[in-house]
Design an enzyme around this catalytic site. Structure first.
Site, PDB file in Angstrom:
ATOM      1  N   LYS A  54       0.798  -1.204  -0.051  1.00  0.00           N
ATOM      2  CA  LYS A  54       0.050   0.114  -0.164  1.00  0.00           C
ATOM      3  C   LYS A  54       0.854   1.365  -0.089  1.00  0.00           C
ATOM      4  O   LYS A  54       1.872   1.339   0.791  1.00  0.00           O
ATOM      5  CB  LYS A  54      -0.802   0.002   1.280  1.00  0.00           C
ATOM      6  CG  LYS A  54      -1.659   1.348   1.327  1.00  0.00           C
ATOM      7  CD  LYS A  54      -2.508   1.069   2.674  1.00  0.00           C
ATOM      8  CE  LYS A  54      -2.921   2.326   3.127  1.00  0.00           C
ATOM      9  NZ  LYS A  54      -4.009   2.353   4.127  1.00  0.00           N
TER      10      LYS A  54
HETATM   11  C1  5RP Z   1      -1.914   4.403   8.625  1.00  0.00           C
HETATM   12  C2  5RP Z   1      -2.717   3.545   7.488  1.00  0.00           C
HETATM   13  C3  5RP Z   1      -3.990   3.862   7.446  1.00  0.00           C
HETATM   14  O1  5RP Z   1      -4.981   2.848   7.318  1.00  0.00           O
HETATM   15  C4  5RP Z   1      -4.247   4.835   6.121  1.00  0.00           C
HETATM   16  O2  5RP Z   1      -3.198   5.108   5.394  1.00  0.00           O
HETATM   17  C5  5RP Z   1      -4.952   5.850   6.313  1.00  0.00           C
HETATM   18  O3  5RP Z   1      -5.775   5.914   5.345  1.00  0.00           O
HETATM   19  P1  5RP Z   1      -6.132   7.229   4.674  1.00  0.00           P
HETATM   20  O4  5RP Z   1      -4.845   7.908   4.596  1.00  0.00           O
HETATM   21  O5  5RP Z   1      -7.085   6.925   3.554  1.00  0.00           O
HETATM   22  O6  5RP Z   1      -7.004   8.184   5.864  1.00  0.00           O
HETATM   23  O7  5RP Z   1      -2.372   2.730   6.977  1.00  0.00           O
HETATM   24  O8  5RP Z   1      -0.700   4.828   8.281  1.00  0.00           O
END
Ligand code: 5RP
Length: 294
Positions: A203
């Site tokens: 991710k």
């Molecule tokens: C924390 C994470 C979160 O799940 C995610 O990145 C946060 O989601 P968003 O940025 O879309 O609010 O991995 O770092």
């Protein structure tokens, strides 16, 4: 001292030539075991090869985040619109009904709060407990270039080893320190390290320039992280660009649950991810669904 990659030769990413994965629909997963492939097929839609994951794990380091104050009231009702759900075991066990059969991507790292150095994480869930919760994947932050880089990479390799033992894929999240440059060069480095060391999913954040070189040089599926709240059209455009440039879907949090109409936003992002709907059409859909409720 190993030499840095300073060759003057131009790097070749062949962004127009997708990586082949004989025998399976998902990039880099062809040689994995049945259980691992089955779990990945629950997260990624086998028809489109993509996922709309809803990230609601923010509380693990920042407490009751805006939009997540009452997950039972505001988030459980939108869960049916997601392909997969990323959360902590505390939230899973306390407010998510076990009758929800969406694949769970379990947050397995933790330690520091927003008051401290965030890269100082440790593994925070046992693999036995992940199995007990019937999760589809396990996930953690990896802080490439961060103060505790080596520890976070080691956390990941341990989690990957545990996951491989039981057929559970690991999703590595490339976490970026506050003062670090968020560009394609950095994310190519971070994503590739995570994949080389065994993560089955990575991710990472979208960057407007050369994002396709990040997806092309990462041998496993990349899902786009949402990041801070943007106007709906910008968030839909970012998701559209990411999947058009090789991402296998998105894992969005704030841009969904901090939207004025999270349920409508989920449906609009799903169209972008699975049906290549153009951002402006997706915004129209968002507005239509949002206004229907009034
Ligand atoms: C924390 C994470 C979160 O799940 C995610 O990145 C946060 O989601 P968003 O940025 O879309 O609010 O991995 O770092």
């Amino acid at each position: 001292m190993p030499e840095a990659d300073v060759s003057k030769k131009e790097k070749m990413y062949y962004v127009d030539t997708p990586q082949k994965t004989p025998g399976f629909f998902l990039k880099g997963a062809g040689s994995l075991d049945w259980g691992m492939k089955n779990r990945l097929s629950r997260i990624f839609n086998p028809d489109t090869g993509r996922t709309l994951m809803l990230a609601i794990d923010h509380g693990y380091f920042q407490g009751p985040t805006t939009g997540l104050e009452r997950i039972d009231l505001n988030i459980v009702p939108i869960m049916p619109y997601a392909d997969a759900l990323m959360m902590t075991r505390g939230i899973l066990r306390t407010v998510v009904p076990p009758s929800i059969t969406k694949p769970i991507v379990m947050r397995c790292s933790g330690g520091p709060s927003i008051l401290k150095e965030l890269s100082d994480e440790q593994l925070a869930v046992d693999i036995e407990d992940a199995i007990r919760m019937n999760v589809a994947a396990i996930t953690l932050q990896v802080f490439i270039g961060g103060e505790f880089e080596t520890r976070s990479v080691h956390n990941m390799t341990r989690l990957v080893d545990m996951g491989l033992r039981y057929g559970i894929p690991t999703m590595a999240v490339t976490a970026v320190g506050k003062d670090m440059v968020r560009d394609a060069r950095y994310f190519r480095l971070a994503c590739r390290i995570c994949a080389e060391l065994g993560a089955q999913i990575v991710k990472t954040y979208y960057v407007p320039e050369d994002f396709e070189t990040i997806t092309a040089s990462c041998p496993v599926p990349i899902v786009m992280a949402g990041g801070k709240k943007l106007p709906e059209l910008d968030a839909l455009t970012m998701a559209y660009n990411a999947v058009q440039q090789g991402a296998s879907g998105v894992d969005m949090g704030r841009n969904i649950f901090q939207s004025d109409a999270p349920k409508a936003m989920m449906q609009a992002v799903a169209k972008v991810v699975h049906e290549n709907m153009k951002p402006k059409d997706a915004l129209d859909l968002y507005e239509t669904i949002k206004n229907k409720k009034k």
